[in-house]
Write a protein that holds these residues in place. Structure first.
Motif, PDB file in Angstrom:
ATOM      1  N   TYR A 127      -3.461   8.209  -0.111  1.00 33.82           N
ATOM      2  CA  TYR A 127      -2.966   7.957   0.986  1.00 33.82           C
ATOM      3  C   TYR A 127      -2.610   6.595   1.222  1.00 33.82           C
ATOM      4  O   TYR A 127      -1.218   6.280   1.568  1.00 33.82           O
ATOM      5  N   SER A 132       1.691  11.965   0.316  1.00 28.69           N
ATOM      6  CA  SER A 132       1.562  12.848   1.534  1.00 28.69           C
ATOM      7  C   SER A 132       0.077  13.717   1.237  1.00 28.69           C
ATOM      8  O   SER A 132      -0.362  13.730   0.174  1.00 28.69           O
ATOM      9  N   LYS A 133      -0.481  14.196   2.688  1.00 26.68           N
ATOM     10  CA  LYS A 133      -1.567  15.089   2.470  1.00 26.68           C
ATOM     11  C   LYS A 133      -1.295  16.343   1.275  1.00 26.68           C
ATOM     12  O   LYS A 133      -2.307  16.739   0.652  1.00 26.68           O
ATOM     13  N   LYS A 134      -0.254  17.041   1.575  1.00 22.99           N
ATOM     14  CA  LYS A 134       0.417  18.181   0.831  1.00 22.99           C
ATOM     15  C   LYS A 134       0.276  17.879  -0.752  1.00 22.99           C
ATOM     16  O   LYS A 134      -0.356  18.464  -1.453  1.00 22.99           O
ATOM     17  N   GLN A 135       0.777  16.706  -0.974  1.00 23.63           N
ATOM     18  CA  GLN A 135       0.948  16.187  -2.564  1.00 23.63           C
ATOM     19  C   GLN A 135      -0.544  15.870  -2.972  1.00 23.63           C
ATOM     20  O   GLN A 135      -0.670  16.026  -4.342  1.00 23.63           O
TER      21      GLN A 135
END
Length: 225
Positions: A127, A132-135
């Motif tokens: 982070y 991103s959180k998805k990646q």
């Protein structure tokens, strides 16, 4: 010379019947494993939720499945539920239901352990780099989780294949049941056939589970380095 009963294996289609019974065993095992993997992944994620209600539900389910012997669960589903609710379940369907319930609990706990084993600093570092959180999950967390999970899931497969021997007690004609039928049919003409029949069944289980077990050990050793 004493007839040791080995000839019974090769009389008629006895050996082919044993192989057909093994096919039933493998079919039930693989179907149960596939469903358990899908449901177990979802259950494992569910177990990681930081919610007291979800934690209580998952803990009760996990403890119930682990404490209750699979044989008792088979009897409950095949004899109990069918009579109580008037449901017509075959032995094969009952076996799949029980093994999926068991496999989902075991697989879910493996997924939970794999997820929480990822150090928290990997999330934080990702982070901090603007990922991103998805990646983060797609490229960092999931690959590491799979490396931890796949060998354990393969070992679960071998355990499930071996445990299917219990379904003979609810009338499923799998390899052990076929062996019993052959022994019973030849109990007067070849009283020593049991040794050869059960010995053959042992080697059939061994030849089925050994390559899977070796694959799990190989992957675990390779991915640790």
């Amino acid at each position: 010379m004493q007839d040791l009963g080995i000839r019974v294996l090769f009389e008629g289609n006895n050996f082919a019947r044993l192989m057909g019974g093994l096919g039933i065993t493998i079919q039930i095992s693989l179907l149960s494993v596939l469903l358990s993997i899908v449901l177990g992944v979802l259950f494992g994620v569910f177990m990681t939720l930081k919610n007291p209600v979800t934690r209580a539900i998952s803990r009760v389910y996990l403890d119930f499945i682990r404490i209750m012997p699979q044989l008792v669960l088979l009897f409950i589903v095949y004899f109990g539920l069918t009579r109580m609710f008037g449901i017509n379940l075959s032995g094969e369907v009952s076996a799949v239901i029980v093994f999926v319930l068991w496999g989902t609990a075991e697989m879910g706990d493996l997924v939970r352990g794999a997820l929480i084993s990822i150090p928290i600093h990997q999330y934080e570092s990702s982070y901090a780099l603007g990922i991103s959180k998805k990646q983060t999950y797609l490229y960092i967390i999931i690959p590491q989780t799979l490396r931890r999970l796949i060998p354990l899931a393969i070992n679960l497969t071998t355990r499930m294949i071996k445990t299917t021997s219990l379904i003979v007690l609810i009338g499923v004609v799998e390899v052990l049941k076929v062996g019993q039928q052959i022994i019973e049919a030849n109990r007067y003409t070849a009283p020593d056939a049991a040794l050869w029949i059960y010995g053959t069944i042992f080697f059939l289980y061994f030849l089925t589970c050994w390559p899977i077990s070796k694959l799990a050990g190989y992957l675990e050793k390779k991915w640790k380095n």
